[in-house]
Design a protein around this motif. Sequence first.
Motif, short mmCIF file in Angstrom:
data_model
loop_
_atom_site.label_atom_id
_atom_site.label_comp_id
_atom_site.label_asym_id
_atom_site.label_seq_id
_atom_site.Cartn_x
_atom_site.Cartn_y
_atom_site.Cartn_z
N GLY A 164 -3.62 -13.31 5.86
CA GLY A 164 -2.20 -13.37 5.56
C GLY A 164 -1.43 -12.36 6.40
N ARG A 165 -0.15 -12.21 6.07
CA ARG A 165 0.70 -11.29 6.82
C ARG A 165 0.32 -9.85 6.50
N MET A 166 0.27 -9.04 7.53
CA MET A 166 -0.18 -7.66 7.39
C MET A 166 0.87 -6.72 7.95
N GLY A 167 1.04 -5.57 7.30
CA GLY A 167 2.00 -4.57 7.76
C GLY A 167 3.40 -4.86 7.24
N GLY A 168 4.36 -4.07 7.71
CA GLY A 168 5.73 -4.22 7.25
C GLY A 168 5.92 -3.81 5.81
N ASP A 169 5.07 -2.91 5.31
CA ASP A 169 5.14 -2.48 3.91
C ASP A 169 5.74 -1.08 3.82
N ARG A 170 6.29 -0.80 2.64
CA ARG A 170 6.79 0.55 2.37
C ARG A 170 5.61 1.46 2.07
N VAL A 171 5.46 2.51 2.87
CA VAL A 171 4.30 3.40 2.76
C VAL A 171 4.79 4.84 2.60
N LYS A 172 4.15 5.55 1.67
CA LYS A 172 4.45 6.97 1.48
C LYS A 172 3.23 7.81 1.85
N ILE A 173 3.41 8.76 2.76
CA ILE A 173 2.37 9.71 3.12
C ILE A 173 2.72 11.04 2.46
N GLN A 174 1.79 11.57 1.65
CA GLN A 174 2.08 12.76 0.86
C GLN A 174 1.49 14.01 1.47
N ASN A 175 2.11 15.14 1.12
CA ASN A 175 1.59 16.48 1.44
C ASN A 175 1.41 16.71 2.94
#
Length: 206
Positions: A164-175
């Motif tokens: 399916g479609r991959m990427g284009g997601d909201r991602v949070k990288i912490q610390n």
Amino acid sequence: MPGIIGKKIGMTSLFTPEGKSVACTLIQAGPCVVTQVKTQETDGYTAVQLGYGEKKVKRVSKALAGHFAKANTTAKKKLVEFRLEDVASFSLGDEVNVNLFEEGEFVDVVGTSKGKGFQGVVKRYNFAGVGGQTHGQHNRARHPGSIGACSWPSRVFKGMRMAGRMGGDRVKIQNLRILRVMPEQNVLVVSGSIPGAKNSFIVVEK
């Protein structure tokens, strides 16, 4: 202020006093303008809306043009709302910049990951495929294999990992640690990588 809007410039590396090379990302953080102050009486909750990036007036709807005019600022490309309890110290048109942060502080960075298009299960979920190409398996190397059971449940379960479609997601990288603050250029240097392509909008949260 719990955060700021920025733009990913790119990546570089810095050397620590011990001589260790650390990969880091440059973020053009602000200056942002307060475009709206929400209160409990008018909106039912308290928050501050920030605007970032210049936009042509002809590309803005009349409603948004009036919204920016009320804040006595130019049209902005990106609007983000930050929840906080005490909004009395903010007023329309106030500027927020990188002086909000200090070197050595840890932050969370939110962005939209790069879109990869339609991908198979090997790239999307790190499947191993179905093994080698011996015993007549000439076209199965990157296939997902079986996706269901037998006469029960006679269907494919929801959430089955498939192509399916991959990427284009909201991602949070912490610390992520702030390695350097450059107020003259409104630039933050944070350790590690952050989601998104160059020049994409990101949000830095304290």
